[in-house]
Design an enzyme around this catalytic site. Structure first.
Site, PDB file in Angstrom:
ATOM      1  N   GLU A 133      -0.662   4.818  -0.482  1.00 49.82           N
ATOM      2  CA  GLU A 133      -1.494   5.992  -0.762  1.00 49.82           C
ATOM      3  C   GLU A 133      -0.685   7.265  -0.564  1.00 49.82           C
ATOM      4  OE1 GLU A 133      -4.354   3.858   1.430  1.00 49.82           O
ATOM      5  OE2 GLU A 133      -5.999   4.940   0.457  1.00 49.82           O
ATOM      6  N   ASP A 181      -7.438  13.223 -25.062  1.00 51.98           N
ATOM      7  CA  ASP A 181      -7.353  11.830 -24.603  1.00 51.98           C
ATOM      8  C   ASP A 181      -6.682  11.058 -25.742  1.00 51.98           C
ATOM      9  OD1 ASP A 181      -7.771   9.148 -24.178  1.00 51.98           O
ATOM     10  OD2 ASP A 181      -9.884   9.325 -23.655  1.00 51.98           O
ATOM     11  N   LYS A 232      -1.969   0.584 -25.088  1.00 55.68           N
ATOM     12  CA  LYS A 232      -2.311   0.486 -26.520  1.00 55.68           C
ATOM     13  C   LYS A 232      -1.019   0.652 -27.327  1.00 55.68           C
ATOM     14  CE  LYS A 232      -7.119   1.756 -25.750  1.00 55.68           C
ATOM     15  NZ  LYS A 232      -7.405   2.590 -24.582  1.00 55.68           N
ATOM     16  N   THR A 287      -4.257   5.866 -21.917  1.00 51.40           N
ATOM     17  CA  THR A 287      -3.984   4.561 -21.338  1.00 51.40           C
ATOM     18  C   THR A 287      -2.517   4.259 -21.637  1.00 51.40           C
ATOM     19  OG1 THR A 287      -4.778   3.569 -23.376  1.00 51.40           O
ATOM     20  CG2 THR A 287      -6.300   3.577 -21.513  1.00 51.40           C
ATOM     21  N   TYR A 326       0.847  -1.200   0.000  1.00 55.80           N
ATOM     22  CA  TYR A 326       0.000   0.000   0.000  1.00 55.80           C
ATOM     23  C   TYR A 326       0.873   1.237   0.000  1.00 55.80           C
ATOM     24  CZ  TYR A 326      -4.977  -0.829   0.163  1.00 55.80           C
ATOM     25  OH  TYR A 326      -6.258  -1.097  -0.191  1.00 55.80           O
TER      26      TYR A 326
HETATM   27  N1  DSN Z   1     -11.902  -0.119 -25.280  1.00 57.75           N
HETATM   28  C1  DSN Z   1     -10.923   0.736 -25.898  1.00 57.75           C
HETATM   29  C2  DSN Z   1     -10.835   0.510 -27.355  1.00 57.75           C
HETATM   30  O1  DSN Z   1     -10.946  -0.628 -27.773  1.00 57.75           O
HETATM   31  O2  DSN Z   1     -10.639   1.448 -28.110  1.00 57.75           O
HETATM   32  C3  DSN Z   1     -11.155   2.145 -25.604  1.00 57.75           C
HETATM   33  O3  DSN Z   1     -11.288   2.318 -24.249  1.00 57.75           O
END
Ligand code: DSN
Length: 415
Positions: free
Chosen positions: A55, A198, A227, A224, A53
């Site tokens: 925090e 984003d 990707k 994210t 942990y």
């Molecule tokens: N689920 C993702 C995608 O496939 O583009 C986006 O969050």
């Protein structure tokens, strides 16, 4: 009970992992938001850091024993700042949706207006789709692409003037063109709106200099990490210094509890990998491979949304070939090629059986596929879609797909 290995302790989960390794090794992965992480990233994810942990933030924690965790999180922060050239980074968001929610609550008040792109035109659920909780709290207004498949800046400006948003939001999940951050920032300035990009899908391409970087112009960037960036599942927020305190307070304690430090260690490793010269070659090849998809599907007469691609993905209307998006996804699955059905702009069909499929090249580029293999994949896809009711033909295609896929290993997936 032997709890030292999954295999001996939990054969059900062990078998599921083994079957998934096999599926990944033998298949062709074209979901544009997926990728294969390195063995080093996998190792960090499975490390003892998951036990801790922590925090708070480096140097300011609510728990003892955080000296090693601080090293990990500080490294992740410094590396991602270097990667994108930004003032401030928060690497604790658990994924893209939590990152976006933390930003909305960090810089806005309930009821404030956000101008973001419609889901069916390439936007994302968390950009205000009516089914999301956020749509009940903030007033989302959605812009669209025009008939030519472009984001019409005159239209965007007119909407901004009419609705006076507090935040203008760009960054898309199924849009295949680059974004004009400079001119969108000018529109935001005219109406006194803050700006957020984003870049979840294209973060890796931006980091490698293959797409425009919003960091010099926009106030806040979310992404994210799993990707094109090719890290573990997770999220991050980058921002200009004046927003730093608000963003950090919004992530913790505003929204999340203890950060997942095994994940943050894996992010740090992925950022180090993305700073390597080899990563630039990878990003270039992602785009080169996507261009081959564009060329080949064009030759076959499919309708490419937005007219083609400048990034890693394509959104294709398959109804031109007498098949729906759902039928195409199922047929391709049977042929060992994974993609996802997807709405197209102004889609007359429903979300669970839309007109399109969305495909992308980041994952297969990681496995080393280049132009000739991309051409072959399109030939297989076309054959599978043409023969979508013919399971025997689809099985024949699958055996050819598997033969090729096995020549390009998946990092960490053992035979
Ligand atoms: N689920 C993702 C995608 O496939 O583009 C986006 O969050």
């Amino acid at each position: 009970m032997d709890m030292t290995s999954i295999k001996s302790y939990d054969p059900v989960i062990y078998d599921a992992i083994k079957h998934e390794e096999k599926r990944q090794r033998e298949g062709i992965e074209l979901i544009p938001s997926e990728n294969y992480v390195s063995v080093a990233v996998l190792e960090a994810l499975g490390s003892v850091l998951t036990n801790k942990y922590s925090e708070g933030y480096p140097g300011k924690r609510y728990y003892g024993g955080c000296e090693n965790i601080d090293v990990v999180e500080s490294q992740a922060i410094e590396r991602v700042k270097q990667l994108f050239g930004c003032d401030h980074a928060n690497v604790q968001p658990l994924s893209g949706a939590p990152a976006n929610i933390a930003v909305y609550f960090g810089i806005l008040e309930p009821g404030d207006t956000i101008l973001g792109m419609d889901l069916s035109h390439g936007g994302h659920l968390t950009h205000g789709h009516p089914v999301t909780h956020m749509a009940k709290i903030f007033n989302f207004v959605r812009y669209h692409t025009n008939a030519a498949g472009e984001i019409d800046l005159n239209d965007l400006e007119a909407m901004a003037m009419q609705h006076k948003p507090k935040l203008i939001l760009v960054g898309y999940s199924a849009y295949s063109r680059d974004i004009d951050y400079i001119n969108i920032k000018k529109i935001a300035d005219k109406v006194g709106a803050m700006t957020m990009a984003d870049v979840a899908h294209i973060a890796g391409l931006i980091a490698a200099g293959e797409m425009n970087n919003p960091v010099p112009y926009f106030d806040i960037i979310t992404s994210t990490t799993h990707k094109t960036l090719r890290g573990p599942r997770g999220g991050l927020i980058l921002c200009k210094q004046p927003f730093a305190k608000k963003i950090d307070k919004s992530v913790f304690p505003g929204f999340q509890g203890g950060p997942h430090e095994n994940n943050i260690a894996a992010k740090a490793i992925a950022f180090k990998e993305a700073l390597e010269p080899a990563y630039k070659d990878y990003a270039r090849q992602i785009k080169a491979n996507a261009k081959i998809f564009e060329e080949e599907f064009n030759k076959l007469g499919y309708r490419l949304m937005f007219g083609g691609t400048d990034n890693h993905l394509l959104l294709i209307d398959v109804t031109t070939h007498g098949i729906t998006g759902k039928e195409a996804q199922i047929a391709l699955d049977k042929a060992g090629i994974t993609c996802n059905m997807n709405m197209i702009p102004n889609d007359p069909r429903p979300p669970l059986d839309p007109s399109g499929i969305r495909i992308g090249t980041p994952a297969m580029t990681t496995r080393g596929l280049k132009e000739p293999e991309m051409r072959q994949i399109v030939a297989w896809m076309n054959a599978a879609m043409k023969n979508h009711g013919n399971d025997q033909k689809l099985a024949e295609i699958k055996s050819e797909v598997t033969e090729m896929a096995l020549k390009f290993p998946v990092p960490g997936a053992k035979a």
